[in-house]
Design an enzyme around this catalytic site. Structure first.
Site, PDB file in Angstrom:
ATOM      1  N   MET A 190      -8.802   8.225   0.050  1.00  0.00           N
ATOM      2  CA  MET A 190      -9.614   8.639   1.199  1.00  0.00           C
ATOM      3  C   MET A 190     -10.197  10.021   0.935  1.00  0.00           C
ATOM      4  O   MET A 190      -9.491  10.912   0.463  1.00  0.00           O
ATOM      5  CB  MET A 190      -8.726   8.674   2.450  1.00  0.00           C
ATOM      6  CG  MET A 190      -8.100   7.329   2.743  1.00  0.00           C
ATOM      7  SD  MET A 190      -6.946   7.428   4.113  1.00  0.00           S
ATOM      8  CE  MET A 190      -6.324   5.761   4.099  1.00  0.00           C
ATOM      9  N   SER A 214       0.850  -1.202   0.000  1.00  0.00           N
ATOM     10  CA  SER A 214       0.000   0.000   0.000  1.00  0.00           C
ATOM     11  C   SER A 214       0.878   1.242   0.000  1.00  0.00           C
ATOM     12  O   SER A 214       1.653   1.450   0.949  1.00  0.00           O
ATOM     13  CB  SER A 214      -0.885   0.013   1.248  1.00  0.00           C
ATOM     14  OG  SER A 214      -1.402   1.326   1.434  1.00  0.00           O
ATOM     15  N   ASP A 253      -4.621   3.536  -1.748  1.00  0.00           N
ATOM     16  CA  ASP A 253      -5.672   3.899  -0.787  1.00  0.00           C
ATOM     17  C   ASP A 253      -6.193   5.311  -1.021  1.00  0.00           C
ATOM     18  O   ASP A 253      -5.473   6.283  -0.820  1.00  0.00           O
ATOM     19  CB  ASP A 253      -5.101   3.809   0.639  1.00  0.00           C
ATOM     20  CG  ASP A 253      -5.082   2.376   1.138  1.00  0.00           C
ATOM     21  OD1 ASP A 253      -4.075   1.958   1.725  1.00  0.00           O
ATOM     22  OD2 ASP A 253      -6.090   1.672   0.934  1.00  0.00           O
ATOM     23  N   MET A 297     -11.286  -5.304   6.157  1.00  0.00           N
ATOM     24  CA  MET A 297     -10.445  -4.340   6.884  1.00  0.00           C
ATOM     25  C   MET A 297     -10.088  -4.932   8.237  1.00  0.00           C
ATOM     26  O   MET A 297     -10.978  -5.370   8.988  1.00  0.00           O
ATOM     27  CB  MET A 297     -11.173  -3.009   7.064  1.00  0.00           C
ATOM     28  CG  MET A 297     -11.389  -2.226   5.788  1.00  0.00           C
ATOM     29  SD  MET A 297      -9.899  -1.980   4.801  1.00  0.00           S
ATOM     30  CE  MET A 297      -8.933  -0.959   5.896  1.00  0.00           C
ATOM     31  N   HIS A 352      -1.242  -1.406  -4.012  1.00  0.00           N
ATOM     32  CA  HIS A 352      -2.518  -1.016  -3.396  1.00  0.00           C
ATOM     33  C   HIS A 352      -2.549   0.501  -3.249  1.00  0.00           C
ATOM     34  O   HIS A 352      -1.587   1.111  -2.754  1.00  0.00           O
ATOM     35  CB  HIS A 352      -2.650  -1.696  -2.026  1.00  0.00           C
ATOM     36  CG  HIS A 352      -3.984  -1.535  -1.376  1.00  0.00           C
ATOM     37  ND1 HIS A 352      -5.089  -2.264  -1.726  1.00  0.00           N
ATOM     38  CD2 HIS A 352      -4.374  -0.706  -0.379  1.00  0.00           C
ATOM     39  CE1 HIS A 352      -6.110  -1.899  -0.959  1.00  0.00           C
ATOM     40  NE2 HIS A 352      -5.710  -0.963  -0.141  1.00  0.00           N
ATOM     41  N   HIS A 405      -8.431   1.247  -3.757  1.00  0.00           N
ATOM     42  CA  HIS A 405      -9.342   1.036  -2.609  1.00  0.00           C
ATOM     43  C   HIS A 405     -10.005   2.374  -2.303  1.00  0.00           C
ATOM     44  O   HIS A 405      -9.374   3.271  -1.756  1.00  0.00           O
ATOM     45  CB  HIS A 405      -8.503   0.542  -1.426  1.00  0.00           C
ATOM     46  CG  HIS A 405      -9.255   0.356  -0.151  1.00  0.00           C
ATOM     47  ND1 HIS A 405      -8.602   0.188   1.059  1.00  0.00           N
ATOM     48  CD2 HIS A 405     -10.573   0.305   0.138  1.00  0.00           C
ATOM     49  CE1 HIS A 405      -9.499   0.035   2.021  1.00  0.00           C
ATOM     50  NE2 HIS A 405     -10.705   0.101   1.484  1.00  0.00           N
ATOM     51  N   PHE A 460      -5.937   5.231   8.312  1.00  0.00           N
ATOM     52  CA  PHE A 460      -4.512   5.465   8.563  1.00  0.00           C
ATOM     53  C   PHE A 460      -3.724   4.161   8.516  1.00  0.00           C
ATOM     54  O   PHE A 460      -4.238   3.113   8.902  1.00  0.00           O
ATOM     55  CB  PHE A 460      -4.311   6.132   9.938  1.00  0.00           C
ATOM     56  CG  PHE A 460      -4.997   7.471  10.039  1.00  0.00           C
ATOM     57  CD1 PHE A 460      -6.308   7.560  10.482  1.00  0.00           C
ATOM     58  CD2 PHE A 460      -4.341   8.629   9.628  1.00  0.00           C
ATOM     59  CE1 PHE A 460      -6.967   8.795  10.539  1.00  0.00           C
ATOM     60  CE2 PHE A 460      -4.990   9.861   9.687  1.00  0.00           C
ATOM     61  CZ  PHE A 460      -6.304   9.940  10.148  1.00  0.00           C
ATOM     62  N   MET A 464     -12.065   4.547  -0.246  1.00  0.00           N
ATOM     63  CA  MET A 464     -12.680   4.754   1.063  1.00  0.00           C
ATOM     64  C   MET A 464     -13.422   6.091   0.978  1.00  0.00           C
ATOM     65  O   MET A 464     -12.941   7.142   1.413  1.00  0.00           O
ATOM     66  CB  MET A 464     -11.605   4.770   2.163  1.00  0.00           C
ATOM     67  CG  MET A 464     -11.031   3.388   2.422  1.00  0.00           C
ATOM     68  SD  MET A 464      -9.507   3.357   3.362  1.00  0.00           S
ATOM     69  CE  MET A 464      -8.321   3.455   2.011  1.00  0.00           C
ATOM     70  N   ASP A 519      -6.538  -5.894   4.960  1.00  0.00           N
ATOM     71  CA  ASP A 519      -5.880  -4.596   4.843  1.00  0.00           C
ATOM     72  C   ASP A 519      -5.796  -3.939   6.214  1.00  0.00           C
ATOM     73  O   ASP A 519      -6.809  -3.601   6.809  1.00  0.00           O
ATOM     74  CB  ASP A 519      -6.719  -3.719   3.889  1.00  0.00           C
ATOM     75  CG  ASP A 519      -6.122  -2.361   3.626  1.00  0.00           C
ATOM     76  OD1 ASP A 519      -6.639  -1.666   2.745  1.00  0.00           O
ATOM     77  OD2 ASP A 519      -5.151  -1.992   4.316  1.00  0.00           O
TER      78      ASP A 519
HETATM   79  C1  DX5 Z   1      -6.241   1.979   6.199  1.00  0.00           C
HETATM   80  C2  DX5 Z   1      -5.246   1.733   5.120  1.00  0.00           C
HETATM   81  C3  DX5 Z   1      -4.103   0.886   5.666  1.00  0.00           C
HETATM   82  C4  DX5 Z   1      -2.994   0.674   4.699  1.00  0.00           C
HETATM   83  C5  DX5 Z   1      -2.034  -0.383   5.157  1.00  0.00           C
HETATM   84  O1  DX5 Z   1      -7.271   2.740   5.735  1.00  0.00           O
HETATM   85  O2  DX5 Z   1      -5.891   1.058   4.034  1.00  0.00           O
HETATM   86  O3  DX5 Z   1      -4.642  -0.334   6.079  1.00  0.00           O
HETATM   87  O4  DX5 Z   1      -3.529   0.274   3.501  1.00  0.00           O
HETATM   88  O5  DX5 Z   1      -1.694  -0.099   6.427  1.00  0.00           O
HETATM   89  P1  DX5 Z   1      -0.483  -0.838   7.185  1.00  0.00           P
HETATM   90  O6  DX5 Z   1       0.620   0.178   7.254  1.00  0.00           O
HETATM   91  O7  DX5 Z   1      -1.054  -1.199   8.509  1.00  0.00           O
HETATM   92  O8  DX5 Z   1      -0.082  -2.046   6.374  1.00  0.00           O
HETATM   93 ZN    ZN Z   2      -6.555  -0.102   1.558  1.00  0.00          ZN
END
Ligand code: DX5
Ligand code: ZN
Length: 217
Positions: free
Chosen positions: A36, A7, A34, A137, A32, A66, A143, A68, A171
């Site tokens: 937001m 990610s 992310d 999740m 990945h 992803h 975060f 969110m 994730d």
């Molecule tokens: C949360 C994010 C995290 C990230 C990975 O919204 O989606 O889960 O991808 O986080 P870590 O650093 O915990 O692998």
């Molecule tokens: Zn994610």
């Protein structure tokens, strides 16, 4: 082989090209991404233009987007046009997930569904056949660097027991230790941010996770 998807939320934003190059050299196929919106989750990350820039610079990498977001439907075209190979939306968003899955798949892109820790796994049962990937999740989204929520593995086991046989991803808080727990529960795909991008030897982490025994039903 287990599919490890780093990610970029955990990558150094000022050295992103080099960071992606490093993980690409570890042999990963997917990155990945992310997204937001500061409404669905209390954080704001990045958008379609960065997705497009990464795809242009690394055409061989698949992008696992992803979303969110409260209204992900508004951004499916933009991410599709900017190189997304899979777009995952949340069941808790404010739009109809069946419509969203159809919209994504009409773009010849894989459609994923995700649920937050507080959402019961049963909301996924009616959509298991339609979607291409399920993302559980294992932290409250928003975060990176949070602690893995082991009680989420019950959702993974229930999905496999319900006959879900496609990509099953987790994730949040996934590292060499929690990856074993996730794979044993039935996951075949791992989103890993901190554990890869902050590792002394990212390649070692990726290779050891990829070689873990896959769930065989
Ligand atoms: C949360 C994010 C995290 C990230 C990975 O919204 O989606 O889960 O991808 O986080 P870590 O650093 O915990 O692998
Ligand atoms: Zn994610």
């Amino acid at each position: 082989m287990i599919d490890v998807r780093p990610s970029i939320l955990a990558a150094d934003p000022l050295n992103l090209e080099k960071e992606i190059e490093n993980v690409k050299n570890c042999g990963i196929e997917w990155l990945h991404f992310d997204v937001m919106d500061a409404h669905f989750v209390p954080n704001l990350s990045f958008g379609p233009s960065l997705c497009g820039a990464i795809k242009k610079r690394f055409p061989g990498l698949k992008l696992d987007v992803h979303l969110m977001m409260e209204y992900p439907g508004k951004y499916i075209d933009a991410f599709a046009e900017n190189g997304a190979d899979c777009i995952t939306v949340h069941c808790e968003c404010k739009e109809n997930v069946n419509d969203l899955i159809a919209m994504i798949q009409r773009k010849d892109i894989l459609a994923g569904l995700s649920i937050k820790p507080g959402t019961d796994v049963s909301v996924l049962y009616p959509c298991m056949d339609a979607c291409d990937l399920i993302l559980i999740m294992t932290v409250e989204p928003g975060f990176g660097g949070q602690k893995f929520m082991e009680d989420m593995m019950e959702k993974v086991r229930k999905l496999r027991q319900a006959g879900y046989g496609k990509a099953l991803s987790v994730d949040g808080g996934i590292n060499l230790d929690t990856a074993v727990t996730a794979v044993e529960a039935g996951c075949d795909t791992l989103v890993m941010g901190t554990a890869v991008f902050r590792a002394k030897d990212p390649s070692d982490v990726v290779q050891r996770c990829r070689k873990m025994e896959k769930y065989e039903g």
